[in-house]
Write a protein that holds these residues in place. Structure first.
Motif, PDB file in Angstrom:
ATOM      1  N   ILE A  64     -51.683 -92.131   1.271  1.00  0.00           N
ATOM      2  CA  ILE A  64     -52.064 -91.888   2.670  1.00  0.00           C
ATOM      3  C   ILE A  64     -52.465 -93.250   3.220  1.00  0.00           C
ATOM      4  O   ILE A  64     -53.388 -93.883   2.716  1.00  0.00           O
ATOM      5  N   TYR A 306     -65.608 -84.154   8.464  1.00  0.00           N
ATOM      6  CA  TYR A 306     -64.731 -85.049   9.217  1.00  0.00           C
ATOM      7  C   TYR A 306     -65.269 -85.345  10.616  1.00  0.00           C
ATOM      8  O   TYR A 306     -64.823 -86.272  11.267  1.00  0.00           O
ATOM      9  N   CYS A 310     -62.123 -83.390  14.441  1.00  0.00           N
ATOM     10  CA  CYS A 310     -61.009 -83.109  13.535  1.00  0.00           C
ATOM     11  C   CYS A 310     -60.245 -81.860  13.937  1.00  0.00           C
ATOM     12  O   CYS A 310     -59.170 -81.607  13.427  1.00  0.00           O
ATOM     13  N   CYS A 320     -56.489 -87.273  10.155  1.00  0.00           N
ATOM     14  CA  CYS A 320     -56.947 -87.441   8.773  1.00  0.00           C
ATOM     15  C   CYS A 320     -56.958 -86.105   8.058  1.00  0.00           C
ATOM     16  O   CYS A 320     -56.540 -85.987   6.908  1.00  0.00           O
ATOM     17  N   LEU A 321     -57.447 -85.101   8.750  1.00  0.00           N
ATOM     18  CA  LEU A 321     -57.490 -83.773   8.136  1.00  0.00           C
ATOM     19  C   LEU A 321     -56.075 -83.288   7.843  1.00  0.00           C
ATOM     20  O   LEU A 321     -55.776 -82.778   6.766  1.00  0.00           O
ATOM     21  N   ARG A 324     -54.691 -85.001   4.833  1.00  0.00           N
ATOM     22  CA  ARG A 324     -55.127 -84.421   3.566  1.00  0.00           C
ATOM     23  C   ARG A 324     -54.306 -83.169   3.260  1.00  0.00           C
ATOM     24  O   ARG A 324     -53.864 -82.936   2.143  1.00  0.00           O
ATOM     25  N   ALA A 361     -64.059 -90.113   9.814  1.00  0.00           N
ATOM     26  CA  ALA A 361     -62.889 -89.399   9.294  1.00  0.00           C
ATOM     27  C   ALA A 361     -62.295 -90.090   8.076  1.00  0.00           C
ATOM     28  O   ALA A 361     -61.863 -89.431   7.138  1.00  0.00           O
ATOM     29  N   SER A 362     -62.257 -91.432   8.082  1.00  0.00           N
ATOM     30  CA  SER A 362     -61.690 -92.118   6.915  1.00  0.00           C
ATOM     31  C   SER A 362     -62.533 -91.859   5.685  1.00  0.00           C
ATOM     32  O   SER A 362     -62.010 -91.563   4.604  1.00  0.00           O
ATOM     33  N   LEU A 365     -62.031 -88.368   4.496  1.00  0.00           N
ATOM     34  CA  LEU A 365     -60.774 -88.163   3.789  1.00  0.00           C
ATOM     35  C   LEU A 365     -60.940 -88.479   2.312  1.00  0.00           C
ATOM     36  O   LEU A 365     -60.521 -87.708   1.437  1.00  0.00           O
ATOM     37  N   ASP A 368     -63.115 -85.819   0.735  1.00  0.00           N
ATOM     38  CA  ASP A 368     -62.423 -84.540   0.647  1.00  0.00           C
ATOM     39  C   ASP A 368     -61.412 -84.533  -0.492  1.00  0.00           C
ATOM     40  O   ASP A 368     -61.314 -83.575  -1.254  1.00  0.00           O
ATOM     41  N   LEU A 369     -60.676 -85.640  -0.629  1.00  0.00           N
ATOM     42  CA  LEU A 369     -59.710 -85.713  -1.722  1.00  0.00           C
ATOM     43  C   LEU A 369     -60.432 -85.677  -3.061  1.00  0.00           C
ATOM     44  O   LEU A 369     -60.018 -85.013  -4.002  1.00  0.00           O
ATOM     45  N   VAL A 380     -55.256 -94.161  -1.091  1.00  0.00           N
ATOM     46  CA  VAL A 380     -55.618 -94.225   0.318  1.00  0.00           C
ATOM     47  C   VAL A 380     -55.767 -95.692   0.696  1.00  0.00           C
ATOM     48  O   VAL A 380     -56.431 -96.450   0.005  1.00  0.00           O
TER      49      VAL A 380
END
Lengths: 484, 736
Positions: A64, A306, A310, A320-321, A324, A361-362, A365, A368-369, A380
């Protein structure tokens, strides 16, 4: 006598046999002279590369790429230079500048006053990484990322720099990174494209992005990046028209495939099969895409992670969402572009807004991952196309200044698959102008990215018009120090 | 051969034997004169002849005593005997030449030893057999034994001879990959420099031979140098003897290695040069060198990093047919890397999933090391199928229907290193029991599960070697600000009425709004319920609120009524070069311009004039009665964008006849700086029938000196020329 009868019957005797055979062998020899690859038995071993399989066991499976278009200033984000405060307003020493060419915008400036960053920096995490206070969320994930401060490029303007970073050459018409990966590795989920692009823009001074940045160049057009837009139809022209049932679409595609097959048999154009493949992909995307793009089912925790933007399509946070979600569903390369980082003037005001767009958001991400167990297999990347100058473009005042383009050093960060977390790589000089330790050229960066995905950048090649092309063009070495 | 020649050759054989014995006895004291050295060098040429003869003769001799051979014996024996003695003579000659050769160039001890003595023995035995073969005891068995012995000698001689020329282990070299050295372990001297010495130099420069008094087998020997001096000057390859010798032209006598021997490749020469330049380290590892050091870069290409080597799996590959059969659009099976038997499986598309999709994978159960069934309705019973994939290392079960009890089935997976259970309904009790069974587990992902923070902590304490990752859980301690509400309508300009379509993307948000331009009160302002209609120009202010979140910033939406639209618009005086927008179409396109100059739509919506008036003709096919004309303008005083100083409305009731001035509005000129704004200026007059209307808007002729307002912190300042004409920007006109 038997021999004579036999030969007469066959109308063939030893003399004729030998002469015909020599003619035959001779023509094969002539053929191999005229058609060089005739007797090669396939070029497979020559390149040592079979498309679709990594050369060696990869760490990352997907990428990403959060591309910050316009070139974010490294002096306001990741490169802390207190010396600029000491030398505030003083001219950039010629010994530091050396032979660096300037853009037409500042070349005629009477002076080059050094501009101290308005932002405050603090150290975070195990490695004591310096991060400015305009990126508070990124400072929280600093132990998961590797900040590379010594990136450099030769290009000084946006278009060539973008093209260089995406395709490996400042001249265009080459496949972009995502297309190379699609060619080299294929896709995990056959119902989604290998390579998708999502765009967003902030209020800062922006530069355009062009579809050539996600083009397939001379590779098969199936490797082209698919731009997902924010409207009702994320991918244009995918939906069936009102009143058409899916079964009818299937029949139509089957008939179309037959016609195309006839055309292919006549002309042999490989683009015809590529087109058929794309129709089939579009058919599968009809069901897969709406499911992936549906943001309405995301939990409150995700929205809080996020940031509320988002759920607003078209924002960086929403992209970003989506990134993912796409990556989770097997899309090999998701590229985001956030425009508006080109702060030639009015930097303090604009960059704060730009940072606010992307910071939470970054970081979200990456988190979240990680919490889904996907960070180890996803690479990323966050960064722009070059850096910004230590001196001010335009009038320097305590509250306001601008910075011009600066190719000699810029900062990016990488996280995930195969990258050592919680470290800083590379160092620039006190004024943030030159690199003094561990320079990483754009080709080195590309070689490293390919390496984490299990591809040897010198072996991933495509022969076109007599020349073997590769993403890293003619240089580049893997930066092993940042690999885990 | 006639008797005379036979005699000569036999004598020659005997003389050779004696001479050979002499040479061997006094070997160490012999110096071969120059003119004999050339003969010595003929050894590799001459040896071919006796070999061929010996092979043929031994083959004949092997079958000599058989019944099939008996009719041929008489014919053959005429030749065999002659050939035998000739062969012996040639063998003698070859051996003598070989001895000469061995005296001059350096060949390493052991191999030479065996080669020499095997050759000598072969010579003696073969020659002896010439006389033996006609004796009575020499029959089938004895002859064959002797031939067997001689064959061994011949092969040995040849083998050792080839080792002398091509180096040890020449024949079997392709089979010996050897344990590869990994980049991380590679030492510059041991793994880059020493192999060069061993392969190309030490056949002469070894402790036994020590050509030129140089022994390259030890560090001391290398540093000491030889007869001609020290091998190198540390740090200065240009004046180092070692490099001088290897770079001499091949014809030069002093060129090293000797021209008959395998030569150094360009790469090897470069390694030696760089090694000397880098101060000839004996201990440094390749990775200890700086990253830009050329020697390290070369090392990078020579050695693979240990992480590049695909983990060697000891299970066999699955057949390509099986893999192709099992791969379909919703189930991807991929090879981990080239030449690796390991496979990764990823299953997609919930609607197509059933347990059979997993059961079919049993065909490749040995090869699967990664399986992802995230978001698939996988149940505990399916875990029994998964438990059969004995080499599984990573399992993704995010958002599936498994429970912790089902995980007990996975204890057979002895290689399982990582498992993702985010979004599943696992509970603490069963989970910790299941985890005990997974001995090799290194990481477990447990976000969005019923487990609490205490549960996760307890797991960490219990399983110290496993990484427990719980992910982000909002603890309510740091609320974030909501984003402002949005509007579903694309356009806020309407004919007679329009519904107010406020909405918010986040569920459970309440939107409070006002329609009279007053600020929002978070408890008193009305909550939007969706049933609001707007009939006139209204400024809507709205904010979003939700428990646990900070209230959003305000969103402002301007609704404008435009009951009448002209049939055509003509621009009479030209628009400013930079602010043409969409020309005459811009005024009634129902698109409102925004403030951000960086938005792509900015240029398309704002029309502007500066150096002349804005004059527009509006045409109505059927005459309309109008009483208000509104111009929506942008005001940004600090950059010279001002409201017009006057707006004139002219009209015609029918197509013929002149325009009549209907109304003039003088717009007050701002005296103080204020924050930028977008608003509409209304020109009101008594209702008039228009078949054609002319609107003239005059930009401010001279920008006045503005007083800086008290709250100047809100005003962005930028210098602009005073006394210039202001810019007038209009994006839309409303007629009512």
């Amino acid at each position: 006598m038997e021999k004579e009868i036999l030969e007469h019957g066959l109308n063939f005797n030893r003399r004729r046999f030998l002469s015909t055979m020599s003619l035959g062998l001779g023509s094969v020899a002539l053929g191999s002279l005229m058609i060089p690859g005739l007797l090669n038995g396939g070029d497979r071993e020559e390149s040592g590369f079979t498309p679709g399989i990594p050369h060696f066991a990869p760490k990352a499976k997907r990428v990403i790429y959060l591309f910050q278009n316009g070139a974010p200033s490294q002096l306001e984000t990741f490169d802390y230079k207190p010396k600029l405060c000491e030398m505030y307003g003083m001219d950039l020493p010629p010994s530091v500048r050396g032979e660096q060419r300037l853009t037409g915008m500042t070349a005629n400036q009477a002076s080059f006053p050094l501009a101290a960053s308005f932002a405050n920096f603090k150290q975070y995490g195990k490695a004591g990484t310096w991060i400015s206070d305009i990126m508070p969320y990124t400072s929280k994930i600093v132990d998961d990322i590797c900040v590379v401060r010594s990136m450099y490029t030769e290009a000084i303007n946006h278009d060539p720099a973008l093209t260089f970073l995406q395709t490996g050459s400042q001249q265009g018409n080459r496949p972009s990174m995502g297309a190379w990966l699609s060619y080299g590795l294929g896709n995990e989920n056959k119902n989604l494209p290998d390579f998708t692009v999502l765009l967003s823009r902030g209020i800062g001074n922006g530069q355009g992005v062009y579809s050539k940045l996600w083009s397939n160049g001379f590779l098969d057009s199936i490797h082209q990046g698919v731009q997902f837009s924010k409207g009702e139809d994320p991918v244009l022209y995918i939906k069936d028209p009102a009143g058409m049932a899916r079964g009818e679409r299937r029949e139509m595609l089957d008939q179309l495939a037959q016609l195309n097959q006839m055309s292919y048999e006549e002309f042999g154009d490989p683009e015809i099969t590529a087109k058929v493949k794309q129709y089939e992909m579009a058919y599968r995307m009809q069901t897969a895409v709406p499911e992936v793009m549906d943001l309405s089912k995301e939990s409150d925790d995700i929205v809080k992670l996020y940031g509320p933007d988002c759920l607003v399509p078209g924002t960086f946070a929403a992209n970003c969402l989506l990134a993912r979600k796409l990556s989770e569903n097997g899309v090999r390369f998701v590229q985001l572009y956030h425009q508006g980082w080109d702060q030639h003037g009015n930097l303090p005001f604009e960059i704060k807004s730009q940072a606010k767009d992307v910071d939470q958001a970054s970081a979200a991400l990456v988190t979240d991952l990680k919490q889904r167990g996907l960070l180890d297999e996803t690479l990323v990347i966050w960064g722009g196309e070059f850096g910004r100058t230590s001196y001010s473009q335009g009038k320097l005042t305590p509250e306001n200044y601008g910075r011009d383009h600066h190719p000699r050093c810029f900062s990016i960060w990488m996280a995930g698959g195969g990258i050592k977390p919680g470290m800083v790589y590379g160092e620039t000089d006190e004024l943030g102008y030159n690199i003094i330790k561990n320079p990483v050229h754009v080709h080195d960066f590309q070689a490293t990215v390919l390496h984490t995905l299990g591809l040897n950048h010198e072996k991933l090649i495509f022969k076109h018009l007599g020349r073997r092309y590769r993403l890293t063009d003619i240089s580049g070495k893997v930066v092993r120090d940042i690999l885990s | 051969m006639n008797k005379k020649w036979r005699g000569i050759v036999e004598q020659f054989v005997l003389i050779s034997a004696v001479f050979l014995a002499f040479l061997l006895a006094f070997e160490d004291q012999i110096i071969v004169p120059v003119w004999l050295q050339s003969f010595g060098r003929l050894h590799p040429l001459v040896l071919h002849f006796p070999i061929v003869l010996l092979v043929l003769l031994m083959a004949w001799e092997f079958f000599r005593f058989t019944r099939e051979a008996s009719p041929w014996i008489d014919t053959a024996e005429q030749w065999v005997s002659d050939a035998w003695i000739s062969g012996a003579a040639l063998t003698g000659l070859t051996t003598i030449f070989g001895l000469f050769l061995s005296k001059e160039s350096g060949y390493s001890g052991d191999t030479l030893f065996w080669h020499k003595w095997a050759a000598v023995t072969l010579f003696i035995v073969f020659s002896g057999t010439y006389w033996l073969r006609n004796l009575s005891f020499y029959q089938k068995l004895n002859s064959r034994l002797l031939i067997g012995f001689m064959s061994i000698l011949l092969i040995s001689t040849g083998h050792f001879g080839s080792e002398l020329t091509h180096g040890d282990g020449f024949v079997l070299e392709p089979f010996q990959q050897g344990k590869p050295i990994y980049l991380e372990d590679a030492i510059v001297f041991d793994h880059m420099v020493k192999p060069i010495f061993e392969k190309k130099c030490m056949s002469c420069h070894n402790p036994e031979k020590k050509k030129g008094d140089l022994d390259l087998s030890t560090k001391e020997g290398i540093l000491k140098g030889g007869k001609s001096g020290k091998l190198f000057v540390t740090g200065k390859p240009e004046i180092s003897l070692l490099l001088e010798r290897i770079h001499l032209p091949l014809e030069d006598k002093k060129h090293m290695p000797l021209s008959g021997q395998p030569q150094l490749t360009d790469e090897e020469k470069m390694i030696l040069a760089l090694w000397i330049k880098g101060n000839a380290t004996f201990t440094k590892k390749v990775l200890e060198l700086p990253a830009t050091d050329s020697l390290r870069i070369m090392g990078n290409t020579l050695f693979n990093s240990v992480q590049d080597e695909a983990t060697n799996y000891d299970f066999s590959e699955a057949s390509q047919e099986t893999i192709d059969e099992l791969t379909n659009e919703y189930r991807t099976i991929a090879t981990v890397a080239k030449n690796s038997p390991a496979l990764r499986v990823h299953i997609f598309n919930k609607s197509e999933f059933n347990s059979k999709k997993l059961e079919e994978l049993v065909a490749i159960k040995k090869q699967i090391i990664f399986l992802s069934v995230a978001k698939m309705p996988v149940k505990d019973s399916d875990l029994l199928t998964i438990a059969q994939f004995e080499n599984l290392e990573r399992l993704e079960l995010n958002f599936s229907n498994v429970t912790a009890k089902g995980l007990l089935a996975l204890k057979t997976l002895t290689h399982l290193k990582s498992i993702s259970l985010s979004g599943t309904q696992v509970n603490y009790q069963d989970l910790q029991m299941a985890m005990q069974g997974l001995k090799k587990l290194q990481a477990i992902y447990l976000w969005d599960t019923p487990l609490t923070a205490e549960d996760l902590k307890a797991l960490s304490t219990k399983f110290k070697s496993i990484q427990i990752i719980g992910g982000f859980k909002d603890d309510g301690k740091s609320p974030i600000k909501l984003n402002p509400p949005e509007l579903k309508n694309t356009s806020t300009i309407f004919d007679t009425k329009a519904p107010l379509t406020l909405f918010h993307t986040i569920k459970g948000v309440e939107i409070r709004y006002t329609m009279d331009g007053t600020p929002i009160d978070s408890s008193k302002s009305p909550i939007f319920n969706g049933n609001v209609t707007i009939n006139s120009n209204t400024r809507i202010r709205a904010r979003a609120f939700k428990a646990g979140w900070i209230g959003s910033d305000e969103a402002v939406f301007e609704y404008y009524k435009c009951a009448i639209t002209p049939d055509s618009v003509t621009v009479v005086l030209p628009l400013n070069r930079v602010h043409k927008a969409n020309g005459p179409k811009s005024f009634f396109d129902r698109n409102l311009g925004t403030f951000s100059a960086n938005a792509p739509a900015w240029a398309n919506f704002w029309t502007g004039v500066q150096n002349n008036d804005m004059e527009l003709n509006l045409n109505f096919k059927t005459p309309k009665t109008i009483s208000i004309v509104s111009l929506r303008i942008m005001e940004e005083l600090t950059t010279g964008i001002f409201p017009p100083q006057a707006i004139e409305i002219w009209g015609k009731t029918n197509a013929n006849g002149p325009f009549k001035r209907i109304h003039v509005l003088k717009v007050p000129v701002p005296k103080e700086t204020r924050f930028h704004e977008l608003y509409a200026i209304d020109v009101k007059f008594k209702p008039t029938l228009f078949s054609e209307m002319k609107i003239i808007a005059k930009p401010l002729e001279k920008i006045p000196q503005l007083n800086v307002a008290k709250d100047k912190a809100r005003v962005r300042t930028r210098a602009f020329a005073k006394d210039k004409r202001a810019l007038l920007l209009v994006d839309e006109i409303f007629l009512n």
